[in-house]
Scaffold this active site. Structure first.
Site, mmCIF file in Angstrom:
data_model
loop_
_atom_site.group_PDB
_atom_site.id
_atom_site.type_symbol
_atom_site.label_atom_id
_atom_site.label_comp_id
_atom_site.label_asym_id
_atom_site.label_seq_id
_atom_site.Cartn_x
_atom_site.Cartn_y
_atom_site.Cartn_z
ATOM 1 N N ILE A 149 0.857 -1.166 0.000
ATOM 2 C CA ILE A 149 0.000 0.000 0.000
ATOM 3 C C ILE A 149 0.903 1.229 0.000
ATOM 4 O O ILE A 149 2.036 1.178 0.469
ATOM 5 C CB ILE A 149 -0.982 0.017 1.201
ATOM 6 C CG1 ILE A 149 -0.251 -0.123 2.543
ATOM 7 C CG2 ILE A 149 -2.021 -1.048 1.047
ATOM 8 C CD1 ILE A 149 -1.180 -0.103 3.748
ATOM 9 N N ASP A 150 0.400 2.299 -0.562
ATOM 10 C CA ASP A 150 1.230 3.490 -0.743
ATOM 11 C C ASP A 150 1.723 4.049 0.584
ATOM 12 O O ASP A 150 1.119 3.818 1.638
ATOM 13 C CB ASP A 150 0.434 4.572 -1.475
ATOM 14 C CG ASP A 150 -0.012 4.136 -2.857
ATOM 15 O OD1 ASP A 150 0.691 3.305 -3.449
ATOM 16 O OD2 ASP A 150 -1.058 4.623 -3.323
ATOM 17 N N LYS A 151 2.794 4.820 0.508
ATOM 18 C CA LYS A 151 3.393 5.425 1.699
ATOM 19 C C LYS A 151 2.351 6.146 2.552
ATOM 20 O O LYS A 151 2.299 5.980 3.774
ATOM 21 C CB LYS A 151 4.485 6.412 1.280
ATOM 22 C CG LYS A 151 5.043 7.262 2.418
ATOM 23 C CD LYS A 151 5.990 8.334 1.908
ATOM 24 C CE LYS A 151 6.432 9.265 3.026
ATOM 25 N NZ LYS A 151 7.313 10.351 2.545
#
Length: 331
Positions: A149-151
């Site tokens: 999952i994105d930062k």
């Protein structure tokens, strides 16, 4: 070949053993190319080495990497795992474990935490913390990371702790058997839920971005309304596929971009005559309002369904509270 496989089994502590069948549509492909397609988590060089060392059997027989397959053959790989990553373990306070056993680790990632090292983030990532906690992850592709999952997205991730678990989880992910549910705050008042079925790939001009493109990879996102506000909507998004930035791109594509999304979010929208507190909260929300709330899967060795859920983080909850209060004040 039989003797060689027997030697591997008895003398070298085999810890990579998986099998599959060559799809008919790969008829005429080189063996090494077919394996690279079937096992994308292993480098082509690694697969070629396994072929050369005799660790790959095609219908119980060894072949060369350049040999052609016909489709329908049974593939078996039995090999000793070697270190796949060179990242170092670091004792970091970012590791929040929800569940672990000998096969998997399930973590709750805070927004702002990078999943694995890369350009601009050489260390102090979730993977560095995981390697410190479980050094054996260095033997797995991407240190056991199955999905990312994105930062600036918060929520649940599962990490494989063994090669058999890695193989099982990758197969489940590819077969769309993971249950992945997100909460998101979007700009715009949704009338009802729906589905975005739109292929995705790299943006044809801005290569760091993803986009809906005609000849991209299949991508499907389902969504339903949880709560409507005056200018925004709280939704639940359910992933059928898992392309990079999928929810962010899909919702922007149907003109309901995520609040705070710095890449796909578009113009800031503030409800008219709203409180100074709400206006400030919307202006200061600098990450995409997206949270991986729920994850479900079949345990790779226990063969039973398991599910985890984590509450929405404080920054998103604060914004939801303010948006809800805004509705009450203007009803």
């Amino acid at each position: 070949m039989t003797d060689r496989i027997k030697k591997v089994d008895e003398s070298t502590m085999v810890n990579a053993h998986f099998s599959t069948k060559i799809p008919e549509e790969m008829s005429g492909w080189r063996l090494d190319k077919a394996l690279a397609e079937l096992f994308p988590d292993y480098s082509r060089a690694r697969l070629q080495k396994w072929i050369k060392d005799g660790f790959v059997r095609v219908n119980a027989m060894p072949l060369r990497g350049k040999d052609k397959v016909q489709g329908g053959e049974d593939i078996e790989i039995i090999a000793q795992a070697e270190e796949e990553v060179t990242w170092e373990g670091q004792d970091l306070p970012i590791l929040k474990i929800l569940y672990e056993d000998k096969d998997i680790i399930v973590v709750n990632k805070d927004a702002g935490v990078v999943v694995h090292p890369g350009a601009g983030n050489p260390d102090k990532t979730l993977v560095n913390a995981l390697l410190n906690h479980a050094p054996e992850l260095a033997q797995l592709p991407r240190a056991g990371i199955i999905h990312r999952i994105d930062k600036d997205t918060s929520g649940i991730l599962v990490v494989a702790r063994s090669l058999p678990a890695h193989t099982s989880l990758v197969e489940q992910l590819q077969a769309r058997e993971f249950k992945r549910e997100y909460q998101a705050i979007v700009t715009g008042m949704m009338v009802a839920g729906g589905t975005v079925d739109a292929p995705m790939d790299r943006h044809p001009v801005h290569r760091t971005k993803m986009a809906v493109v005609a000849h991209g990879k299949p991508a499907v996102t389902h969504y339903r309304v949880m709560q409507r506000f005056r200018v925004h909507t709280l939704i639940r998004a359910i992933l059928e596929t898992g392309r990079t930035h999928q929810i962010r791109v899909h919702l922007s594509h149907v003109h309901y971009p995520l609040v705070g999304d710095p890449v796909y979010g578009g113009r800031l929208h503030i409800p008219p005559a709203s409180s100074p507190e709400l206006q400030e909260a919307l202006r200061q929300f600098k990450r995409q309002a997206l949270h991986a709330e729920k994850l479900g899967l079949i345990h790779p060795t226990q063969d039973e369904y398991m599910e985890w859920q984590v509450p929405i983080p404080a920054d998103m909850q604060h914004l939801i509270n303010l948006l809800s209060q805004d509705v009450k004040e203007h009803t």
